[in-house]
Design a protein around this motif. Structure first.
Motif, PDB file in Angstrom:
ATOM      1  N   UNK A  34      -8.972   5.923   0.299  1.00 13.93           N
ATOM      2  CA  UNK A  34      -8.749   6.745   1.482  1.00 13.93           C
ATOM      3  C   UNK A  34      -7.841   7.925   1.146  1.00 13.93           C
ATOM      4  N   UNK A  35      -7.590   8.778   2.169  1.00 15.47           N
ATOM      5  CA  UNK A  35      -6.825  10.007   1.958  1.00 15.47           C
ATOM      6  C   UNK A  35      -5.436   9.709   1.383  1.00 15.47           C
ATOM      7  N   UNK A  36      -4.973  10.581   0.484  1.00 13.32           N
ATOM      8  CA  UNK A  36      -3.669  10.418  -0.146  1.00 13.32           C
ATOM      9  C   UNK A  36      -2.554  10.462   0.895  1.00 13.32           C
ATOM     10  N   UNK A  37      -1.450   9.805   0.562  1.00 13.15           N
ATOM     11  CA  UNK A  37      -0.283   9.737   1.450  1.00 13.15           C
ATOM     12  C   UNK A  37       0.841  10.577   0.843  1.00 13.15           C
ATOM     13  N   UNK A  38       1.379  11.499   1.637  1.00 12.73           N
ATOM     14  CA  UNK A  38       2.464  12.371   1.173  1.00 12.73           C
ATOM     15  C   UNK A  38       3.770  11.588   1.125  1.00 12.73           C
ATOM     16  N   UNK A  39       4.531  11.785   0.037  1.00 13.40           N
ATOM     17  CA  UNK A  39       5.840  11.150  -0.119  1.00 13.40           C
ATOM     18  C   UNK A  39       6.885  12.247  -0.295  1.00 13.40           C
ATOM     19  N   UNK A  40       7.850  12.364   0.612  1.00 12.93           N
ATOM     20  CA  UNK A  40       8.861  13.432   0.496  1.00 12.93           C
ATOM     21  C   UNK A  40       9.774  13.219  -0.702  1.00 12.93           C
ATOM     22  N   UNK A  41      10.507  14.274  -1.059  1.00 11.06           N
ATOM     23  CA  UNK A  41      11.332  14.262  -2.264  1.00 11.06           C
ATOM     24  C   UNK A  41      12.397  13.172  -2.232  1.00 11.06           C
ATOM     25  N   UNK A  42      12.996  12.919  -1.054  1.00 11.40           N
ATOM     26  CA  UNK A  42      14.052  11.905  -1.008  1.00 11.40           C
ATOM     27  C   UNK A  42      13.516  10.501  -1.294  1.00 11.40           C
ATOM     28  N   UNK A  43      12.265  10.220  -0.899  1.00 10.57           N
ATOM     29  CA  UNK A  43      11.640   8.929  -1.191  1.00 10.57           C
ATOM     30  C   UNK A  43      11.275   8.821  -2.669  1.00 10.57           C
ATOM     31  N   UNK A  44      10.937   9.959  -3.275  1.00 11.57           N
ATOM     32  CA  UNK A  44      10.500   9.953  -4.673  1.00 11.57           C
ATOM     33  C   UNK A  44      11.638   9.631  -5.639  1.00 11.57           C
ATOM     34  N   UNK A  45      12.875   9.713  -5.183  1.00 12.12           N
ATOM     35  CA  UNK A  45      14.003   9.459  -6.081  1.00 12.12           C
ATOM     36  C   UNK A  45      14.024   8.021  -6.582  1.00 12.12           C
ATOM     37  N   UNK A  46      13.423   7.091  -5.847  1.00  7.42           N
ATOM     38  CA  UNK A  46      13.470   5.676  -6.225  1.00  7.42           C
ATOM     39  C   UNK A  46      12.272   5.242  -7.062  1.00  7.42           C
TER      40      UNK A  46
END
Length: 774
Positions: A34-46
């Motif tokens: 299914x369609x990709x899910x956007x992950x903001x920069x603050x979530x990407x830190x982990x």
């Protein structure tokens, strides 16, 4: 109702793979497609790029995309990273080469392994990243300075996980093999050493998979040709499941870089014992064909042979001989000239059959990077495809089709080379583009390859022919290796496989083993191969679903297990083929960026070769290098991206940029780490013409070619999104039917020795010496 639905969706946990972006944010590539899910920069830190995670959707972002929250990290495949060692305020850091890993890695004192600031290193992760802490690691390998010769290749093989060191067991097994063909190896084989088979390859080729020979022959009562395609018998030396086989499967393909090759097999095999070098005996598998004057394979047979290459030709040499049989090249090869003329005769017949079935054959410009001894680019030149290239390609296509038919006729399982029809989305995009550029022809909902070729033929004399042909090529799907035969759309074959390059492609080696098992009246069983890797898993999720579902037939549990093993092998080989292409493109992009640093501020003529929502890509005429003119450089207008027309148009001024637009640009910025080249527009084609008429600086106009994309797109869907950007503000046919299997004269009657096989009926890919991958 909608609120309850959204609430349920927000509670649902979804699994997928993290795809990082150099700007800090990321996306989850969902396992369910299914369609990709956007992950903001603050979530990407982990998390890290490539992590397999579980997420929940928490909201829609301002662009309407689902935005996720990471709940759990299921698997972390990244164990090591490659990057440059830096020191900031007394703290050691490794800045990853792959910018999709958005965080630097902390390196404690004592874990730097004597590496120096600025050097390229490999760092092993010892502590995972967290919301409030960077990842920590220790340096396990020091590669050297970033400007060291060949460093771009050392970076690429590690960045893309290309296996580049053979195991000790593999090297030991290769060392134990003989240096030459032994008398015992010739037993049970057709002796072809008196047949003047020859190889035709590029000037820089070192491994020779194939040799060819042709002579006139009677096909029924009509004139025709007898064509022999002899392929290196790698399967004789690489035994099923041994140490060499395991390493070969892991690599799946040789990887070709400028000035260096990462081979699939150890050099003793790839350049020695298996390579069809001139003036030495070599073992081979032969596809022996009778071809009619119209290019149809009337009959064929396979058998193991032993051969002795009578000549090593280059494409350039053969093309010169064919164009002038009394020239100096022909004089030096006088004994072989009649054989080459026979090959040219069967080539013309096969080409006629190709045109009859409507196979696709676009003329696009391929480039070659010429480097000096230090690996620095001296020049980038177009790779000319002459009749010698086409001759070998047609001979290899014929042998590959025969191999596919032989396997099908005998009801065996193997890997076919499947090329699916274009998707409905790509067809719609092509139709819109053709209308926009004034091409009266189009394609149907279920197009044949002949429709594509008709468009190519009708537009070949237009000034924008190169761009139209490129767009036709982009509409095509990517070919894959699969055990269920789905045919090859582009070549218009109902069955097609790869048989002709077992030195550098693992699927070809498997096909050889299956053919041998048929000849020996036995059943081939795949060896116990390593577990599929990350590349295979990714491809299985993202690409396998696009191929038409095979006809489901009742199958036993054993048959299903066998089919699944072949599917895994096919996906593994397909994924590693793409990995090799990505690594090669990365190295070429790095070299081109380094090359263009010497031309900062200089102006060149170029052509728009791609249009996106964030700008236009321009390929320089004289340099064959592509760069981006960002939308912010297009002037103070509001530009709208029209995907159907492949156009950026200013709403106030009406200025438009489409594929094929001619521009004069200046090299404004080169980012070596990001593999980016930025241009700014100096003047369009009409302004350049006026300037020249006034006696101004003359632009360099030369043949055009398609460059490599050196920029990542803002999102994984950037080129599909219809969007706007404000320049001033910076926002954003009939398929071929195989021959019926008619029996024909024994090769012994022609002096070739006894045949030890069953008579049966009816590309040399790019990556080596400019041959195309099919």
């Amino acid at each position: 109702m909608d609120q309850r639905t959204n609430s349920r969706n927000s509670l649902k946990e979804i699994e997928g793979t993290v795809q990082g972006h150099r700007d800090g944010h990321g996306f989850i590539i969902r396992d369910d497609g299914e369609a990709d899910i956007f992950i903001p920069a603050n979530e990407m830190r982990a998390v890290l790029h490539k992590d397999h995670v579980r997420v929940t959707i928490v909201r829609q972002d301002r662009r309407g995309r689902p935005e996720g929250h990471i709940v759990e990290i299921i698997d972390r495949p990244t164990k090591t990273l490659i990057g440059r060692l830096l020191q900031e305020s007394g703290v050691w850091l490794v800045a990853p080469e792959d910018k999709r890993y958005g965080q630097d890695v902390l390196v404690p004192q004592g874990a730097t392994s004597q590496a120096k600031t600025g050097q390229v290193v490999v760092v092993e992760l010892t502590e995972a990243p967290a919301l409030f802490g960077q990842p920590v690691g220790r340096i396990v390998e020091v590669l050297g300075e970033v400007d060291d010769p060949g460093m771009e290749i050392e970076i690429a093989v590690r960045k893309y996980g290309v296996p580049h060191v053979f195991s000790e067991a593999c090297l030991a097994a290769a060392k134990a093999l003989p240096e030459k063909v032994m008398a015992k190896d010739r037993k049970g084989r057709v002796d072809l050493r008196d047949v003047p088979l020859c190889t035709i390859d590029g000037e820089d080729a070192r491994d020779f998979d194939d040799a060819v020979y042709c002579e006139p022959a009677k096909v029924g009562r009509a004139k025709g040709w007898r064509l022999l395609v002899a392929i290196a018998d790698v399967s004789h030396y690489v035994q099923n499941g041994n140490a060499i086989d395991i390493d070969a499967y892991d690599r799946a393909t040789s990887v070709y870089f400028p000035r260096r090759v990462i081979p699939m097999l150890p050099e003793k095999l790839s350049n020695g014992l298996c390579s069809l070098n001139p003036d030495v005996d070599r073992l081979c598998m032969v596809c022996d064909m009778l071809v009619t004057a119209k290019g149809e394979v009337h009959a064929y047979q396979f058998y193991p042979g032993v051969m002795h290459s009578h000549a090593r030709f280059t494409y350039t040499e053969v093309a010169a001989i064919l164009s002038n049989t009394r020239g100096p090249e022909a004089t030096q090869r006088k004994a072989r000239v009649p054989d080459l003329l026979n090959l040219h005769g069967v080539f013309r017949a096969l080409l006629e059959a190709r045109n009859t079935r409507g196979a696709v054959d676009f003329d696009t410009v391929e480039t070659q990077i010429v480097c000096d001894e230090n690996g620095r680019i001296e020049k980038i030149v177009p790779r000319t495809r002459n009749d010698a290239h086409r001759l070998i390609e047609e001979c290899m296509l014929a042998a590959n089709v025969c191999a596919a038919d032989f396997i099908e006729q005998n009801g065996r399982t193997a890997l076919f080379r499947v090329h699916d029809k274009p998707s409905a989305e790509k067809i719609d995009l092509l139709r819109g583009y053709l209308r926009a550029v004034g091409v009266n022809l189009s394609v149907s909902d279920t197009p044949s390859p002949a429709e594509f070729q008709a468009i190519a033929d009708a537009t070949k004399d237009r000034p924008d022919a190169q761009q139209i042909h490129t767009m036709l090529l982009r509409t095509m799907m990517q070919a894959m290796y699969m055990p269920d035969n789905g045919g090859h759309f582009g070549l218009a074959f109902s069955a097609y496989t790869h048989f002709t390059s077992p030195i550098r492609r693992y699927p070809d080696l498997l096909v050889h083993r299956v053919i041998k098992s048929i000849l020996n009246d036995a059943k081939y069983k795949l060896p116990k191969l390593p577990e599929p890797g990350e590349a295979q898993a990714k491809l299985a999720k993202r690409l396998a679903s696009r191929v038409g579902e095979p006809q489901i037939q009742p199958r036993s549990r054993a048959v299903m297990a066998e089919l699944q093993a072949w599917e895994a092998a096919g996906l593994h080989c397909s994924a590693n083929e793409r990995r090799a292409d990505e690594a090669s493109r990365d190295v070429e992009a790095w070299l081109k960026c380094k090359y263009m640093r010497d031309y900062l501020g200089e102006e060149f003529a170029g052509t728009v070769t791609a249009v996106t929502s964030f700008g236009i890509f321009v390929t320089l005429d004289a340099m064959y290098v592509e760069g981006l003119v960002h939308i912010t450089e297009l002037g103070g207008d509001y530009f709208k991206f029209d995907e159907q027309r492949q156009e950026l148009r200013g709403e106030r001024t009406g200025v438009s940029y489409t594929i094929g637009t001619r521009l004069q640009v200046q090299v404004s910025r080169v980012d070596l780490d990001g593999r980016k080249i930025d241009f700014r527009i100096v003047q369009d084609e009409q302004e350049a013409l006026n300037t020249r008429n006034r006696g101004g600086k003359r632009a360099a106009f030369a043949p055009r070619g398609e460059g490599d994309r050196t920029h990542e797109e803002p999102t994984p869907r950037a080129r599909k999104d219809k969007g706007r950007g404000y320049g001033g503000a910076g926002a954003g046919g009939a398929k071929a039917k195989p021959a019926s299997g008619k029996s024909w004269q024994d090769p012994a009657a022609a002096g070739f020795g006894a045949v030890r096989g069953k008579p049966h009926a009816e590309d040399k890919p790019a990556g080596k010496s400019g041959r195309r991958r099919r």
